[in-house]
Motif scaffolding. Structure first.
Motif, mmCIF file in Angstrom:
data_model
loop_
_atom_site.group_PDB
_atom_site.id
_atom_site.type_symbol
_atom_site.label_atom_id
_atom_site.label_comp_id
_atom_site.label_asym_id
_atom_site.label_seq_id
_atom_site.Cartn_x
_atom_site.Cartn_y
_atom_site.Cartn_z
ATOM 1 N N VAL A 46 -0.570 4.253 3.261
ATOM 2 C CA VAL A 46 -1.531 4.784 2.296
ATOM 3 C C VAL A 46 -0.959 4.647 0.886
ATOM 4 O O VAL A 46 -0.012 5.337 0.517
ATOM 5 N N ASN A 47 -1.555 3.732 0.101
ATOM 6 C CA ASN A 47 -1.146 3.512 -1.281
ATOM 7 C C ASN A 47 -2.360 3.073 -2.088
ATOM 8 O O ASN A 47 -3.491 3.136 -1.599
ATOM 9 N N ILE A 48 -2.150 2.583 -3.325
ATOM 10 C CA ILE A 48 -3.284 2.203 -4.163
ATOM 11 C C ILE A 48 -4.040 1.022 -3.574
ATOM 12 O O ILE A 48 -5.266 0.946 -3.652
ATOM 13 N N ASN A 49 -3.324 0.076 -2.965
ATOM 14 C CA ASN A 49 -3.976 -1.062 -2.317
ATOM 15 C C ASN A 49 -4.835 -0.583 -1.155
ATOM 16 O O ASN A 49 -5.951 -1.063 -0.928
ATOM 17 N N TRP A 50 -4.310 0.363 -0.422
ATOM 18 C CA TRP A 50 -5.024 0.968 0.701
ATOM 19 C C TRP A 50 -6.286 1.661 0.204
ATOM 20 O O TRP A 50 -7.331 1.629 0.858
ATOM 21 N N LEU A 51 -6.206 2.286 -0.975
ATOM 22 C CA LEU A 51 -7.356 3.009 -1.530
ATOM 23 C C LEU A 51 -8.503 2.061 -1.860
ATOM 24 O O LEU A 51 -9.681 2.403 -1.666
ATOM 25 N N PHE A 52 -8.188 0.866 -2.347
ATOM 26 C CA PHE A 52 -9.231 -0.135 -2.600
ATOM 27 C C PHE A 52 -9.925 -0.514 -1.290
ATOM 28 O O PHE A 52 -11.152 -0.625 -1.228
ATOM 29 N N ALA A 53 -9.118 -0.725 -0.246
ATOM 30 C CA ALA A 53 -9.681 -1.052 1.063
ATOM 31 C C ALA A 53 -10.524 0.106 1.586
ATOM 32 O O ALA A 53 -11.560 -0.104 2.234
ATOM 33 N N ASP A 54 -10.087 1.318 1.307
ATOM 34 C CA ASP A 54 -10.834 2.522 1.689
ATOM 35 C C ASP A 54 -12.219 2.510 1.062
ATOM 36 O O ASP A 54 -13.225 2.804 1.713
ATOM 37 N N PHE A 55 -12.288 2.145 -0.218
ATOM 38 C CA PHE A 55 -13.584 2.089 -0.907
ATOM 39 C C PHE A 55 -14.505 1.061 -0.259
ATOM 40 O O PHE A 55 -15.670 1.343 0.037
ATOM 41 N N ASN A 245 -7.603 11.491 1.739
ATOM 42 C CA ASN A 245 -6.853 12.736 1.925
ATOM 43 C C ASN A 245 -6.473 12.952 3.391
ATOM 44 O O ASN A 245 -5.322 13.289 3.707
ATOM 45 N N ASN A 246 -7.428 12.752 4.282
ATOM 46 C CA ASN A 246 -7.155 12.936 5.719
ATOM 47 C C ASN A 246 -6.109 11.951 6.227
ATOM 48 O O ASN A 246 -5.250 12.307 7.042
ATOM 49 N N SER A 247 -6.183 10.719 5.739
ATOM 50 C CA SER A 247 -5.235 9.697 6.172
ATOM 51 C C SER A 247 -3.846 9.957 5.596
ATOM 52 O O SER A 247 -2.831 9.705 6.249
ATOM 53 N N LEU A 248 -3.803 10.468 4.362
ATOM 54 C CA LEU A 248 -2.525 10.785 3.723
ATOM 55 C C LEU A 248 -1.811 11.893 4.492
ATOM 56 O O LEU A 248 -0.599 11.835 4.723
ATOM 57 N N ILE A 249 -2.585 12.883 4.912
ATOM 58 C CA ILE A 249 -2.017 14.006 5.677
ATOM 59 C C ILE A 249 -1.546 13.537 7.056
ATOM 60 O O ILE A 249 -0.464 13.901 7.515
ATOM 61 N N ALA A 250 -2.366 12.711 7.707
ATOM 62 C CA ALA A 250 -2.052 12.259 9.066
ATOM 63 C C ALA A 250 -1.005 11.142 9.095
ATOM 64 O O ALA A 250 -0.353 10.924 10.109
ATOM 65 N N GLY A 251 -0.883 10.409 7.981
ATOM 66 C CA GLY A 251 0.059 9.297 7.940
ATOM 67 C C GLY A 251 -0.487 8.015 8.528
ATOM 68 O O GLY A 251 0.232 7.029 8.683
ATOM 69 N N SER A 252 -1.765 8.022 8.877
ATOM 70 C CA SER A 252 -2.432 6.825 9.409
ATOM 71 C C SER A 252 -3.923 6.930 9.109
ATOM 72 O O SER A 252 -4.427 8.006 8.751
ATOM 73 N N PHE A 253 -4.634 5.809 9.273
ATOM 74 C CA PHE A 253 -6.057 5.787 8.930
ATOM 75 C C PHE A 253 -6.858 6.780 9.763
ATOM 76 O O PHE A 253 -6.765 6.798 10.989
ATOM 77 N N GLN A 254 -7.646 7.607 9.085
ATOM 78 C CA GLN A 254 -8.527 8.576 9.729
ATOM 79 C C GLN A 254 -9.960 8.330 9.255
ATOM 80 O O GLN A 254 -10.312 8.682 8.129
ATOM 81 N N ALA A 329 -2.693 -7.238 5.089
ATOM 82 C CA ALA A 329 -2.314 -5.948 4.523
ATOM 83 C C ALA A 329 -1.521 -6.097 3.229
ATOM 84 O O ALA A 329 -1.541 -5.202 2.384
ATOM 85 N N SER A 330 -0.809 -7.221 3.057
ATOM 86 C CA SER A 330 0.016 -7.405 1.869
ATOM 87 C C SER A 330 -0.757 -7.995 0.692
ATOM 88 O O SER A 330 -0.244 -8.086 -0.421
ATOM 89 N N MET A 331 -1.990 -8.417 0.925
ATOM 90 C CA MET A 331 -2.805 -9.017 -0.132
ATOM 91 C C MET A 331 -3.345 -7.939 -1.075
ATOM 92 O O MET A 331 -3.405 -6.766 -0.731
#
Length: 368
Positions: A46-55, A245-254, A329-331
């Protein structure tokens, strides 16, 4: 040869509702975006790149409810018999499904398409079990096939629901939808059912009837595109940060359920926005006419007609890239997800166009 002859599979009904075709074409592109963005969400931290994918994933999740709503709009309050309806709908779904399912199974044996799920080649039982799980769309095998079984279950009950719709008032339809929304509240906030079992109102049937209701309702509230644009933006932002928020707490995608209220309001707002653009006389001459006439209309109509075939086939190329160890994931998710999605989408669409021109393969395109 005219562009229309290239893009469309033979005679197309003049009774088609353009905003539904436009909405379906947009929704099938969102399906591809959702599957591409899932790679980053599942396989990266979970990072800024992950947040774009989340959107991207959050917005793309509207696609499945939209497809169900479009089906409800087109299939409810119609005249047809049970046998004829089931035979027609099931053949349109099952023939391309079995064809593309077989292609995926063959490719899985050759390239290892699944995430760690491989059969024991020395066991016939294991091989048969593997094939069955692929067609069933089990997690870790071929996940996107779950939609086929869901829509078939909706079709099974459609003739019964259709009779109820034809003999019910609009207020009775609203009554059903209100109770369905209550079940969505339970889903959203994880509330107990207490002593009232509302499961009979839950699930895709709500979206099915919701599509019919929204298509046939015309009020100042439903026609206010400023309102529904705001609802779409707010519900999307809320959902993005809930997942983050849920994924950050769990440490994986929720992920969040299709029947979460944020998803429901996303679907309602997007459906009405497309409907209102189509029927609002103030915008028809500029925005809608551009897309509803000429080459643009033919392209949108073609994508809509082949949407099921695109849905079934688009992951083939993506899984081939995955087998080649392309590190999605690295893109840079902000740029790579829409670009890769567009490429996969166009390849799948062109494949349907080519197959539609070959008599034997035409029935495998899922053209509707």
């Amino acid at each position: 040869m005219q562009l229309k002859n290239i893009l469309l599979p033979g005679k197309v009904s003049s009774k088609r509702i353009f905003y539904l075709d436009f909405l379906k074409a947009f929704a099938i592109f969102l399906v591809v975006v959702g599957h591409v963005s899932a790679e980053t969400l599942i396989h990266s931290s979970v990072n800024i790149n992950w947040l774009f994918a989340d959107f991207y994933s959050t917005f793309a999740k509207i696609s499945i409810p939209i497809f169900i709503m479009i089906s409800g709009t087109l299939l409810l309050n119609r005249d047809y018999n049970f046998k004829g309806f089931i035979e027609k709908r099931f053949s349109r779904i099952l023939i391309p499904f079995l064809f593309w399912g077989s292609i995926y199974v063959i490719f899985s044996f050759v390239f290892g398409f699944t995430e760690g799920k491989v059969p024991d080649y020395n066991s016939v039982t294991s091989i048969v079990s593997f094939i069955i799980n692929m067609f069933l769309g089990r997690p870790g095998y071929l996940n996107h096939f779950w939609f086929v079984w869901m829509i078939l279950s909706v079709y099974l009950i459609t003739p019964i629901i259709n009779k109820w719709i034809k003999n019910s008032s609009f207020d009775e339809v609203k009554y059903f939808l209100i109770i369905w929304l209550v079940t969505c509240v339970f889903t959203t906030f994880k509330l107990p059912y207490v002593n009232i079992d509302l499961r009979y109102f839950a699930g895709p049937l709500g979206y099915f009837i919701l599509g019919y209701y929204l298509h046939n309702t015309k009020t100042k509230l439903s026609q206010n595109n400023y309102l529904w644009t705001a609802v779409l933006i707010i519900s999307t932002i809320l959902k993005v940060f809930m997942i983050y928020n849920n994924s950050l707490i769990a440490g994986s995608f929720q992920g969040i359920d299709y029947y979460d209220l944020t998803t429901v309001f996303q679907a309602i707002s997007l459906f009405l926005i497309f409907k209102n653009i189509n029927f609002n006389s103030n915008t028809r001459k500029n925005i809608t006419t551009y897309f509803s006439e000429g080459k643009s209309a033919n392209i949108i109509l073609s994508i809509s007609i082949f949407s099921f075939g695109i849905y079934l086939s688009h992951l083939l190329l993506f899984k081939l890239l995955w087998v080649m160890n392309v590190d999605f994931a690295s893109m840079n998710a902000l740029v790579s997800i829409p670009i890769l999605s567009l490429i996969l989408f166009l390849v799948a669409w062109v494949a349907m166009l080519v197959l539609s021109k070959i008599p034997f393969f035409k029935k495998f395109t899922g053209a509707i």
